[in-house]
Design a protein around this motif. Structure first.
Motif, PDB file in Angstrom:
ATOM      1  N   GLU A  24       0.529  -1.010  -0.323  1.00  0.00           N
ATOM      2  CA  GLU A  24       0.116  -0.200  -0.077  1.00  0.00           C
ATOM      3  C   GLU A  24       0.402   1.649   0.078  1.00  0.00           C
ATOM      4  O   GLU A  24       2.332   1.407   0.025  1.00  0.00           O
ATOM      5  N   ASP A  25      -0.128   2.369  -0.336  1.00  0.00           N
ATOM      6  CA  ASP A  25       1.075   3.266  -0.441  1.00  0.00           C
ATOM      7  C   ASP A  25       1.713   4.287   0.767  1.00  0.00           C
ATOM      8  O   ASP A  25       2.767   5.288   0.442  1.00  0.00           O
ATOM      9  N   ASP A  26       1.211   3.772   1.735  1.00  0.00           N
ATOM     10  CA  ASP A  26       1.666   4.227   3.339  1.00  0.00           C
ATOM     11  C   ASP A  26       2.146   2.905   3.949  1.00  0.00           C
ATOM     12  O   ASP A  26       2.492   2.789   5.065  1.00  0.00           O
ATOM     13  N   GLY A  64      13.973  -1.188  14.534  1.00  0.00           N
ATOM     14  CA  GLY A  64      14.470  -1.678  13.388  1.00  0.00           C
ATOM     15  C   GLY A  64      14.821   0.442  12.970  1.00  0.00           C
ATOM     16  O   GLY A  64      14.134   0.678  13.414  1.00  0.00           O
ATOM     17  N   ILE A  65      15.549   0.118  11.735  1.00  0.00           N
ATOM     18  CA  ILE A  65      15.763   0.733  11.558  1.00  0.00           C
ATOM     19  C   ILE A  65      15.022   0.586   9.641  1.00  0.00           C
ATOM     20  O   ILE A  65      14.516  -0.255   9.008  1.00  0.00           O
ATOM     21  N   VAL A  66      14.109   2.416   9.155  1.00  0.00           N
ATOM     22  CA  VAL A  66      13.132   1.937   7.807  1.00  0.00           C
ATOM     23  C   VAL A  66      14.592   1.917   6.533  1.00  0.00           C
ATOM     24  O   VAL A  66      15.024   2.538   6.588  1.00  0.00           O
ATOM     25  N   THR A  67      14.234   1.669   5.813  1.00  0.00           N
ATOM     26  CA  THR A  67      15.044   0.838   5.267  1.00  0.00           C
ATOM     27  C   THR A  67      13.952   1.213   3.761  1.00  0.00           C
ATOM     28  O   THR A  67      15.076   1.055   2.595  1.00  0.00           O
ATOM     29  N   GLU A  68      12.381   1.916   3.385  1.00  0.00           N
ATOM     30  CA  GLU A  68      11.707   1.513   2.392  1.00  0.00           C
ATOM     31  C   GLU A  68      10.790   2.164   2.829  1.00  0.00           C
ATOM     32  O   GLU A  68       9.635   1.318   3.649  1.00  0.00           O
ATOM     33  N   VAL A  69       9.821   2.889   2.243  1.00  0.00           N
ATOM     34  CA  VAL A  69       8.895   4.021   2.508  1.00  0.00           C
ATOM     35  C   VAL A  69       7.932   3.737   1.042  1.00  0.00           C
ATOM     36  O   VAL A  69       8.664   3.889  -0.490  1.00  0.00           O
ATOM     37  N   GLY A  70       7.023   3.726   1.731  1.00  0.00           N
ATOM     38  CA  GLY A  70       5.387   3.362   0.096  1.00  0.00           C
ATOM     39  C   GLY A  70       5.514   5.222  -0.404  1.00  0.00           C
ATOM     40  O   GLY A  70       6.147   6.146   0.547  1.00  0.00           O
ATOM     41  N   PRO A  71       5.106   5.663  -1.275  1.00  0.00           N
ATOM     42  CA  PRO A  71       4.594   7.164  -1.862  1.00  0.00           C
ATOM     43  C   PRO A  71       4.041   8.022  -1.428  1.00  0.00           C
ATOM     44  O   PRO A  71       4.103   9.506  -0.907  1.00  0.00           O
ATOM     45  N   GLY A  72       3.125   7.116  -0.013  1.00  0.00           N
ATOM     46  CA  GLY A  72       2.061   7.932   0.490  1.00  0.00           C
ATOM     47  C   GLY A  72       2.320   8.694   1.649  1.00  0.00           C
ATOM     48  O   GLY A  72       2.208   9.138   3.059  1.00  0.00           O
ATOM     49  N   VAL A  73       3.798   8.040   2.328  1.00  0.00           N
ATOM     50  CA  VAL A  73       4.838   8.181   3.602  1.00  0.00           C
ATOM     51  C   VAL A  73       4.961   9.718   3.168  1.00  0.00           C
ATOM     52  O   VAL A  73       5.992   9.923   3.187  1.00  0.00           O
ATOM     53  N   VAL A  76       7.660   9.328   7.969  1.00  0.00           N
ATOM     54  CA  VAL A  76       8.663   8.654   8.940  1.00  0.00           C
ATOM     55  C   VAL A  76       9.945   8.327   7.471  1.00  0.00           C
ATOM     56  O   VAL A  76       9.340   8.681   5.921  1.00  0.00           O
ATOM     57  N   SER A  77      11.288   8.600   7.655  1.00  0.00           N
ATOM     58  CA  SER A  77      12.375   8.938   6.205  1.00  0.00           C
ATOM     59  C   SER A  77      12.683   7.287   6.008  1.00  0.00           C
ATOM     60  O   SER A  77      12.971   6.406   7.321  1.00  0.00           O
ATOM     61  N   VAL A  78      13.748   7.078   5.424  1.00  0.00           N
ATOM     62  CA  VAL A  78      14.222   5.920   5.286  1.00  0.00           C
ATOM     63  C   VAL A  78      15.993   6.340   5.958  1.00  0.00           C
ATOM     64  O   VAL A  78      16.136   6.885   6.273  1.00  0.00           O
ATOM     65  N   GLY A  79      16.373   5.595   6.484  1.00  0.00           N
ATOM     66  CA  GLY A  79      17.041   5.994   7.528  1.00  0.00           C
ATOM     67  C   GLY A  79      16.203   5.823   9.475  1.00  0.00           C
ATOM     68  O   GLY A  79      17.649   6.257  10.371  1.00  0.00           O
ATOM     69  N   ARG A 137       6.875  -5.413   6.837  1.00  0.00           N
ATOM     70  CA  ARG A 137       6.435  -4.714   6.498  1.00  0.00           C
ATOM     71  C   ARG A 137       5.081  -4.474   7.629  1.00  0.00           C
ATOM     72  O   ARG A 137       4.378  -4.700   7.911  1.00  0.00           O
ATOM     73  N   VAL A 138       5.330  -2.783   7.049  1.00  0.00           N
ATOM     74  CA  VAL A 138       4.542  -1.950   8.273  1.00  0.00           C
ATOM     75  C   VAL A 138       4.162  -1.359   7.863  1.00  0.00           C
ATOM     76  O   VAL A 138       4.235   0.049   6.789  1.00  0.00           O
ATOM     77  N   PRO A 139       2.382  -1.425   7.801  1.00  0.00           N
ATOM     78  CA  PRO A 139       1.472  -0.464   7.419  1.00  0.00           C
ATOM     79  C   PRO A 139       0.800   0.398   8.285  1.00  0.00           C
ATOM     80  O   PRO A 139       1.665   0.783   8.946  1.00  0.00           O
ATOM     81  N   PHE A 140       0.077   1.786   7.591  1.00  0.00           N
ATOM     82  CA  PHE A 140      -0.179   2.919   8.106  1.00  0.00           C
ATOM     83  C   PHE A 140       1.143   3.324   8.635  1.00  0.00           C
ATOM     84  O   PHE A 140       0.847   3.646   9.663  1.00  0.00           O
ATOM     85  N   GLY A 141       2.199   3.401   7.500  1.00  0.00           N
ATOM     86  CA  GLY A 141       3.635   4.378   8.285  1.00  0.00           C
ATOM     87  C   GLY A 141       4.169   5.389   8.676  1.00  0.00           C
ATOM     88  O   GLY A 141       4.102   5.875   9.080  1.00  0.00           O
ATOM     89  N   ASN A 142       2.342   6.325   8.422  1.00  0.00           N
ATOM     90  CA  ASN A 142       2.135   7.685   9.427  1.00  0.00           C
ATOM     91  C   ASN A 142       1.429   7.726  10.543  1.00  0.00           C
ATOM     92  O   ASN A 142       1.603   8.978  10.700  1.00  0.00           O
ATOM     93  N   GLU A 143       1.410   6.913  10.771  1.00  0.00           N
ATOM     94  CA  GLU A 143       0.428   6.222  12.448  1.00  0.00           C
ATOM     95  C   GLU A 143       1.212   6.022  13.007  1.00  0.00           C
ATOM     96  O   GLU A 143       1.529   5.629  14.196  1.00  0.00           O
TER      97      GLU A 143
END
Length: 392
Positions: A24-26, A64-73, A76-79, A137-143
């Motif tokens: 999903e985008d987020d 852990g450390i974010v390695t990839e984000v969907g286009p709607g996130v 948070v950012s990579v790293g 994989r973690v959904p709802f990356g903004n929340e």
């Protein structure tokens, strides 16, 4: 990637499984640096086998450390360094806006009649791949993810995923007055942390457990202790409280069947049934060992409160309704609403003093490859094992 998988009753293995990807985008993908072994994982090990499928990735206490984000996130950012709550909540639905993240309407499992989905926790709760793995994989990356600073060791923040919010909610639900005596049944990770929060708040704490090593841990923090095999627990509590009983009780034990021939026999019988047969039995006729809960009801004073943090799964568990009504006992319970408590918990972790002792809370740090042996030792309470952290 390597991940801890369920293959059958008491059969946990480390296997190669497909890498997670953005769906999903987020969504975000997190490279796991630490991930906990929880007492609830033991329910999958034997009790809830009818709701598991061979190959299910388990675990629900990762960071852990974010390695990839969907286009709607955006949040948070990579790293970035993040902790992942065990319940999967969107953060924006009717339930989440009211702080009931464990009842998230976006991820509720209506076909099972259960609340929000959980990472790595059976088809009852969404059958979502868990966090005892190299990546997640973690959904709802903004929340959903909890962003934490780089620098301190993982153990400073890891327990935001489950232990800290579960223990904190248990104490809030117990709602003891400033001068109260709090009885905590169980000195495993959750009961231990409940005691630490309560002692930090100035409450008198009495802790009960079967294991001497666990009681020694809470005693070092300032709690009074009672051995489970030392006689009538409720009577001993009344002896220490002018005959009244504890003002509030936290049951941090839950459905553990050890010591109850009927409940233990039922568990073994159901776990050996074919999945199609065992599921309806657990959902409609399951029973738990109720000793801890009955002790809580007996030991609480009249007009007191019982907070249930331990997980129960039986559909036919008997409640002593006459006793509860006569004593005017208040009861609160439920899965922790992890994201609702983040702001309350961060001040305990941001300073240099470590008031809760989280840096030394885990008793074992192990590579992921040792997960099968760790599950066995944890269930047997061997090697003074209280809290295990895997390092993928």
């Amino acid at each position: 990637m390597k991940a801890v998988t369920w293959q059958g009753r008491r059969d946990i293995r480390v296997d190669e499984v497909p890498d997670p990807r953005i769906v999903e985008d987020d969504d975000i993908v997190v490279e796991i640096t630490s991930t906990g072994l929880c007492g609830s994982d033991l329910h999958l090990y034997e009790v809830l086998t009818g709701f598991m499928t061979p190959g299910d990735v388990v675990g629900h206490e990762p960071m852990g450390i974010v390695t990839e984000v969907g286009p709607g996130v955006r949040e948070v950012s990579v790293g970035d360094r993040v902790v992942v709550p065990f319940n999967i909540s969107c953060g924006t639905c009717w339930m989440c806006r009211r702080g009931l993240h464990s009842q998230c309407e976006t991820t509720q499992n209506r076909d099972q009649g259960t609340g929000a989905s959980l990472f790595g926790y059976s088809s009852l709760y969404g059958q979502i791949p868990g966090g005892q793995a190299e990546y997640l994989r973690v959904p709802f990356g903004n929340e959903l993810p909890i962003k934490v600073p780089h620098g301190p060791p993982d153990d400073r923040f890891l327990f935001l995923s489950d232990v800290l919010p579960t223990a904190w909610q248990a104490l809030q639900y117990a709602d003891p007055d400033p001068e109260s005596t709090l009885l905590v049944l169980g000195a495993g990770p959750i009961g231990d942390m409940v005691s630490r929060f309560a002692l930090d708040a100035g409450h008198r704490v009495i802790s009960v457990d079967r294991e001497r090593e666990r009681l020694a841990r809470v005693r070092q923090r300032g709690a009074e202790t009672i051995g489970l095999d030392s006689g009538d627990i409720a009577e001993q509590v009344r002896d220490r409280t002018d005959g009244r009983g504890a003002d509030a009780v936290v049951d941090a034990v839950g459905m553990e069947a050890h010591g109850s021939p009927i409940a233990e026999g039922m568990t073994k019988l159901v776990s050996r049934m074919p999945r199609a047969a065992s599921r309806p039995v657990m959902q409609a006729a399951g029973i738990d060992r109720m000793a801890a809960l009955h002790t809580a009801f007996d030991a609480v004073r009249r007009g007191g409160t019982v907070s249930i943090a331990g997980v129960y799964g039986g559909a036919l568990d008997p409640f002593p309704m006459m006793q509860l009504f006569d004593k005017q006992v208040g009861i609160r319970m439920g899965q922790a609403n992890v994201r609702a408590w983040t702001d309350d918990l961060m001040p305990f972790l941001e300073g240099d003093d470590d008031p809760l002792g989280v840096n030394s809370f885990a008793t074992h740090h192990l590579p992921l490859s040792e997960a099968p042996e760790a599950y066995k030792s944890f269930q047997e309470k061997a090697d003074e094992m209280v809290k295990v952290v895997f390092k993928p």
